[in-house]
Design a protein around this motif. Structure first.
Motif, PDB file in Angstrom:
ATOM      1  N   ALA A 170      98.473  44.436  48.817  1.00  0.00           N
ATOM      2  CA  ALA A 170      97.533  44.524  47.699  1.00  0.00           C
ATOM      3  C   ALA A 170      98.323  44.551  46.400  1.00  0.00           C
ATOM      4  N   ASP A 171      97.921  43.739  45.438  1.00  0.00           N
ATOM      5  CA  ASP A 171      98.706  43.584  44.215  1.00  0.00           C
ATOM      6  C   ASP A 171      97.975  43.964  42.935  1.00  0.00           C
ATOM      7  N   ARG A 177      91.731  48.789  46.531  1.00  0.00           N
ATOM      8  CA  ARG A 177      90.427  49.312  46.981  1.00  0.00           C
ATOM      9  C   ARG A 177      89.939  48.560  48.228  1.00  0.00           C
ATOM     10  N   LYS A 178      90.075  47.253  48.218  1.00  0.00           N
ATOM     11  CA  LYS A 178      89.641  46.469  49.387  1.00  0.00           C
ATOM     12  C   LYS A 178      90.487  46.811  50.614  1.00  0.00           C
ATOM     13  N   GLU A 215      96.990  51.953  40.789  1.00  0.00           N
ATOM     14  CA  GLU A 215      96.693  51.552  42.165  1.00  0.00           C
ATOM     15  C   GLU A 215      96.709  52.757  43.103  1.00  0.00           C
ATOM     16  N   ILE A 216      97.633  53.682  42.866  1.00  0.00           N
ATOM     17  CA  ILE A 216      97.651  54.939  43.632  1.00  0.00           C
ATOM     18  C   ILE A 216      96.349  55.692  43.409  1.00  0.00           C
ATOM     19  N   ALA A 217      95.939  55.779  42.144  1.00  0.00           N
ATOM     20  CA  ALA A 217      94.693  56.480  41.816  1.00  0.00           C
ATOM     21  C   ALA A 217      93.498  55.825  42.500  1.00  0.00           C
ATOM     22  N   ALA A 218      93.514  54.496  42.620  1.00  0.00           N
ATOM     23  CA  ALA A 218      92.407  53.787  43.273  1.00  0.00           C
ATOM     24  C   ALA A 218      92.345  54.139  44.753  1.00  0.00           C
ATOM     25  N   VAL A 220      93.440  56.907  46.180  1.00  0.00           N
ATOM     26  CA  VAL A 220      92.990  58.302  46.287  1.00  0.00           C
ATOM     27  C   VAL A 220      91.488  58.383  46.061  1.00  0.00           C
ATOM     28  N   ASP A 221      90.987  57.609  45.113  1.00  0.00           N
ATOM     29  CA  ASP A 221      89.551  57.615  44.842  1.00  0.00           C
ATOM     30  C   ASP A 221      88.756  57.053  46.021  1.00  0.00           C
TER      31      ASP A 221
END
Length: 434
Positions: A170-171, A177-178, A215-218, A220-221
Motif C-alpha cells: 500500500a502506497d 485502508r483498503k 498511513e500509520i494513523a489510517a 490504527v483508525d
C-alpha cells in the motif's frame, strides 16, 4: 476436543509460579473444575480434598507455570527453508501439513497461546479452536502491510516477485485502508503494519521508515472502527519505532533501535515492546546468509542488545515473542533466556511470557495466570526455571501441557497419573493407578 471444552484436573507435588506473584509457592496444588477453570492454586496445606473422578497428576517436584505465550510468530513460515523454496517449490497441501506440524511442536514446547504476525490464514486459528488440529490458542494478523520496496515487498533482487499472498502493498492512505480491510475481511484478529525496513528485506534498511505517519494513523483508525482491532508494528530502527508509537499502535515488534525517547513514549501511550531477541542471539553464519542480510545483522546485533538491555532497565512493558519462522520453531521459550541475558530477572521473564503477554493479547482476565477463575492452561517443567531459565528451552523438560484442563502433552510415567474414584465404606476416596 475443542478449546472451549474444559476438563477437571488436579496437579500436586509441584512448585507453583502463578505468573503474577513475585515468589513461587513450594509444595503446591492446583485444581481445575469440570469447566477447566482453576478453583484452587496454592499451598498443599490449604488445598481442598481431592474430588472423586478427577484426573490427578503427581508433578514429582517440578515447576508448574501458566501456559506460555509467544506474541510474535510466523507459523506458516518454515524456519529451516528459504522463502523462495517454500513459495516456488512446495506443494500447497504439504505446506498445510507442515504448518500443522509446527503448531503441534509449538504447543509441545509449552506455548499454549500465540499471536501470528503474518503468513497464517485464519482457518488454522479456527481449526485449533474446534479441536481439528493441536496447537496454541491463536490470534493472527493474516497479512502484513508495507509500501512498495518496503519490508513486506516480496520482490527479490532479481526482480522476481514471490507473490506471497500475505504481503499487502500500500502506497498511500487509501491503499492502507483498503489493505487493512482486506486482512480484516480474511478474518484477522489484528492489523500488522511495517513502520521500518528490516533485516530480511533486500531493498531497505532497519533505519528506513516504511509507512508514513498519516498511513500509520489510517491503519490504527481502521482497526478502531472494526471492533477495536489492535495494530502491531514491525519497527526496528529508531524512526520506525517512534512513528509507530506516536501513531497509536498497541505493540512495537523488535524495537531494536529504541532509545530513551522511545521508552518514554511506550509508557505514555501504554504500548508494549516485543523485542524478539531469539533472532538476535542466533549465531551469525556468513556461509548460510546472503551478504546484504549478514551485513545488516552484523551491524545491528550488538547495538540491539545494548538498546533492549536499556529498555529492560527502564522497566518498559515487555511481552515475549520469538519471530519463530525466522528463529527456530518449537524452541520458543529460548526467548526467556535471552531476556535474562540482557538483565531481566527469571521471574520477570516468566511474567513477560504469561500475564504481560496475556494483557497484550487482551485476554489478561482469563489467561496468563494460575489463580482461581482463570482458565487452566498449564505447563509443568521438570526443573526450576528460577534457578536456570534455560531449562524451559528444552522441550524434553516440558513434562505436561494442558489447555483448559485438557492434557495435550504428558511425558510423566503412568504411576504419576491417577484418577480419584469413589468406593464404599467410611473413607469415600481412594486412588487407583491407571
Amino acid at each position: 476436543m475443542g478449546l472451549h471444552d474444559g476438563a477437571a484436573l488436579r496437579v500436586h507435588n509441584v512448585r507453583l509460579i502463578d505468573g503474577i506473584s513475585p515468589r513461587a509457592v513450594d509444595d503446591a496444588v492446583l485444581e481445575a473444575g469440570d469447566d477447566g477453570r482453576i478453583t484452587y492454586a496454592g499451598p498443599a496445606a490449604g488445598a481442598p480434598a481431592a474430588r472423586p473422578g478427577v484426573r490427578s497428576v503427581d508433578g514429582r517436584g517440578g515447576t508448574l507455570l501458566p501456559g506460555l505465550f509467544d506474541c510474535h510468530t510466523h507459523l506458516g513460515i518454515a524456519s529451516d527453508r528459504s522463502l523462495v523454496d517454500v513459495a516456488m517449490l512446495t506443494d500447497p497441501v504439504l505446506g498445510v501439513l507442515r504448518t500443522s506440524e509446527r503448531l503441534r511442536r509449538t504447543l509441545d514446547a509449552g506455548i499454549t497461546s500465540a499471536r501470528d504476525l503474518g503468513g497464517l490464514p485464519a482457518g488454522f486459528r479456527d481449526a485449533v479452536a474446534a479441536g481439528l488440529i493441536a496447537g496454541p490458542r491463536l490470534q493472527t494478523s493474516v497479512g502484513v502491510i508495507s509500501h512498495t520496496g518496503g519490508h513486506a515487498d516480496g520482490t527479490l533482487p532479481s526482480g522476481r516477485d514471490l507473490a506471497l499472498d500475505y504481503c499487502e502493498i500500500a502506497d498511500d492512505v487509501t491503499g492502507v485502508r483498503k489493505a487493512a480491510r482486506r486482512v480484516l475481511r480474511a478474518g484477522a484478529d489484528l492489523i500488522k503494519i511495517c513502520t521500518s525496513g528490516g533485516m530480511s528485506s533486500a531493498h531497505d534498511d532497519p533505519d528506513d521508515q516504511d509507512l508514513l505517519d498519516e498511513e500509520i494513523a489510517a491503519a490504527v483508525d481502521e482497526g478502531r472502527r472494526h471492533r477495536e482491532r489492535p495494530v502491531a508494528a514491525h519497527a526496528q530502527g529508531r524512526a520506525g519505532v517512534l512513528a509507530a508509537i506516536r501513531g497509536g499502535v498497541r505493540s512495537v515488534e523488535h524495537g531494536y533501535g529504541i532509545d530513551d525517547e522511545g521508552c518514554d513514549l511506550l509508557g505514555e501511550h501504554g504500548a508494549f515492546l516485543v523485542p524478539t531477541l531469539s533472532t538476535v542471539f542466533q549465531p551469525l553464519d556468513p556461509g548460510r546468509t546472503v551478504p546484504w542480510r549478514y551485513q545488516k545483522k552484523l551491524r545491528w546485533n550488538e547495538q540491539t542488545k545494548a538498546n533492549i538491555a536499556q529498555a529492560i532497565a527502564r522497566k518498559v512493558t515487555i511481552a515475549a515473542g520469538t519471530d519463530a519462522g525466522i528463529s527456530p520453531h518449537g524452541q520458543n521459550p529460548f526467548e526467556l533466556w535471552c531476556l535474562v541475558q540482557l538483565g531481566m530477572s527469571p521471574m520477570d521473564a516468566i511474567r513477560s511470557a504469561t500475564s504481560t503477554s496475556a494483557q497484550l493479547l487482551g485476554v489478561g482476565d482469563s489467561l496468563g495466570a494460575l489463580r482461581p477463575g482463570y482458565v487452566a492452561d498449564l505447563v509443568l517443567c521438570t526443573q526450576d526455571p528460577l534457578r536456570e531459565i534455560a531449562c524451559l528451552s528444552t522441550p524434553e523438560n516440558i513434562a505436561l501441557v494442558a489447555q483448559q484442563g485438557v492434557i495435550r502433552k504428558i511425558t510423566l510415567s503412568d504411576h504419576s497419573v491417577s484418577e480419584e474414584r469413589t468406593t464404599p465404606g467410611p473413607r469415600s476416596e481412594t486412588t487407583e493407578e491407571t
